[in-house]
Design a protein around this motif. Structure first.
Motif, PDB file in Angstrom:
ATOM      1  N   HIS A   1      20.243  18.080 -27.764  1.00 43.26           N
ATOM      2  CA  HIS A   1      19.218  19.105 -27.598  1.00 43.26           C
ATOM      3  C   HIS A   1      19.607  19.981 -26.410  1.00 43.26           C
TER       4      HIS A   1
ATOM      5  N   CYS B   1      14.470  24.894 -27.807  1.00 42.66           N
ATOM      6  CA  CYS B   1      15.770  24.246 -27.930  1.00 42.66           C
ATOM      7  C   CYS B   1      16.693  25.188 -28.698  1.00 42.66           C
TER       8      CYS B   1
ATOM      9  N   HIS C   1      15.580  23.063 -34.957  1.00 44.18           N
ATOM     10  CA  HIS C   1      15.037  22.527 -33.699  1.00 44.18           C
ATOM     11  C   HIS C   1      13.753  23.254 -33.302  1.00 44.18           C
TER      12      HIS C   1
HETATM   13 CU   LIG Z   1      16.787  20.339 -30.077  1.00 43.02          CU
END
Ligand SMILES: [Cu+2]
Length: 461
Positions: free
Chosen positions: A244, A284, A292
């Motif tokens: 991430h 993200c 994400h």
């Molecule tokens: Cu992420």
């Protein structure tokens, strides 16, 4: 027939050998294909179609591809896969999602043997979202008693038993809405915060849960609030099994520096000075970013413009969409790619301020900050029954009270835009908050303000 393998990408080192191997595979596939072409129809015939043997196949993983993307082998072949991660983040390669490599770090190679193969199978990277983003390979088996691959599986990973929202359902007793209030800016000019990045099963509509990827276990993530010139020192801690990152739109930073992805267990400090006023998205940025953001990794930073007028109430609405996967599982990337949202929500829950209205008093001055965190859909923020006399959008006032008596009915925002509106309510009653793109109201973009005492008000706390 499946596509033949192709070389679409060169990689430092080993380009030539990679090309050779791929070329060999291509020729083999072609030969097998030609043999298959001349085999009697419907037949298990074609004894020439080989009876296995051994093969070594080099496989390259990267963002977001597997090369070759397809492979043909005679039934009975035992394959040695030499899998190299040419990408910048961890990937794996698993046949049927089960048999294969562990997570392979960038630049590393792992080898495993598979077979003898008797029927066509798929292989993919099991990092959530990577298969849907393109990291998939079909291993087509010719001759023998091959079983056809299931056709047209676009893949949620398990065939798409999507959760569904019942628009008439109500949340359970004791429902706690996401707090709508803008948190006060902390004292001082240095704001040090930690964002733990987690996987968390969260209810997004009555009875519907998704395994969301979060900052600090909430969707949207925490709202940061400060003044012009303040410094934010944000430590992100990756407590998940996948990569991430974080991207603060409120900052000016090189993408490859503070915004880089971090792996499981890693931390990163992202420090920036807030030199521009507004409500700023953060999210993200790890590939596929769409997945994400669409699965929960977003929030907002509010930096007050100078000389902001005092108000009685200040709220934040983060508009976003949900693309439901199966109950309790990760949101569906294919739906995200198709703009096929199941819900459009304020602060992460289907119609939550209808279930828990926001209480103010008639005549009080109210400011609502709105940011559209998308990932895909726009917003036309409107409150039924009032008029905005002040509108601030993307860094500037579009409207402030003066002798011209201008009014505004809606704040229009594209994804990653934000601003605020100010207003009051003229009489006691209920006031609907919507995006005036009305197809989204029934999908969750609906809330209520309750001004003063109202008879038979919808249940709140
Ligand atoms: Cu992420």
């Amino acid at each position: 027939m499946s596509d033949e393998p192709t070389v679409q990408r060169s990689v430092d080192g080993g380009v030539f050998s990679w090309f050779l191997v791929t070329a060999v595979i291509a020729v083999m596939a072609l030969v097998v294909g030609i043999i298959a072409l001349f085999s009697p129809p419907g037949g298990g015939g074609g004894s020439a179609a080989g009876e296995g043997g051994a093969q070594t196949v080099e496989v390259e993983l990267g963002e977001m591809y597997i090369e070759p993307s397809s492979l043909e082998v005679p039934a009975g072949t035992t394959i040695t896969f030499e899998v190299t991660n040419a990408g910048t983040m961890d990937h794996d390669f698993k046949i049927d999602g089960e048999t294969g490599t562990d997570f392979i770090a960038p630049g590393e190679t792992e080898t495993f043997e598979y077979g003898p193969v008797e029927s066509t199978v798929d292989a993919w990277c099991t990092v959530p979202g990577h298969r849907e983003a393109g990291m998939e390979m079909t291993i087509e088996v010719t001759g023998g008693s091959s079983v056809a691959a299931p056709a047209g599986d676009q893949g949620t990973g398990d065939g798409g038993d999507y959760a569904e929202i019942d628009p008439n359902a109500e949340p359970a007793e004791g429902f706690e809405p996401h707090p709508p209030e803008l948190p006060a800016a902390p004292e001082g000019t240095l704001h040090e915060v930690t964002f733990n990045m987690t996987d968390k099963e969260i209810e997004v509509a009555p009875g519907v849960t998704q395994l969301l990827w979060t900052f600090e276990d909430t969707v949207p993530g925490p709202i940061l609030h400060g003044q012009l010139g303040d410094t934010f020192r944000v430590t992100i801690v990756n407590q998940t099994e996948m990569d991430h990152s974080i991207d603060f739109h409120a900052s000016k930073e090189a993408w490859n520096d503070s915004m880089r992805s971090i792996g499981p267990g890693e931390e990163l400090v992202y420090e920036f000075q807030a030199n521009y006023a507004g409500i700023w998205m953060y999210h993200c940025g790890t590939a596929p970013t769409l997945h994400h953001i669409g699965n929960g990794m977003y929030g907002a930073v509010v930096i007050d413009p100078p000389d902001l007028a005092p108000v009685d109430h200040e709220y934040v609405m983060v508009q976003s969409e949900f693309y439901l996967g199966p109950q309790g599982e990760v949101g569906d990337l294919a739906k995200m790619q198709d703009d096929d949202w199941d819900a459009v929500v304020f602060n992460g829950y289907f119609q939550q301020y209808k279930f828990a209205p926001i209480r103010v008093e008639t005549g009080e001055r109210v400011r609502v900050w709105v940011v559209d965190d998308g990932p895909n859909e726009n917003s036309s923020f409107h409150i039924v029954g009032t008029i905005f006399d002040t509108v601030f959008k993307e860094g500037t006032y579009l409207l402030q009270p003066d002798e011209r008596r201008g009014g505004s009915q809606s704040l229009d925002l594209q994804p990653a835009q934000g601003g605020f509106v100010e207003f009051d309510f003229a009489e006691d009653g209920l006031y609907l908050m919507v995006t005036h793109k009305f197809s989204n109201v029934g999908k969750g973009a609906l809330g209520l303000f309750q001004s003063g005492e109202v008879e038979a008000a919808p249940a709140s706390e």
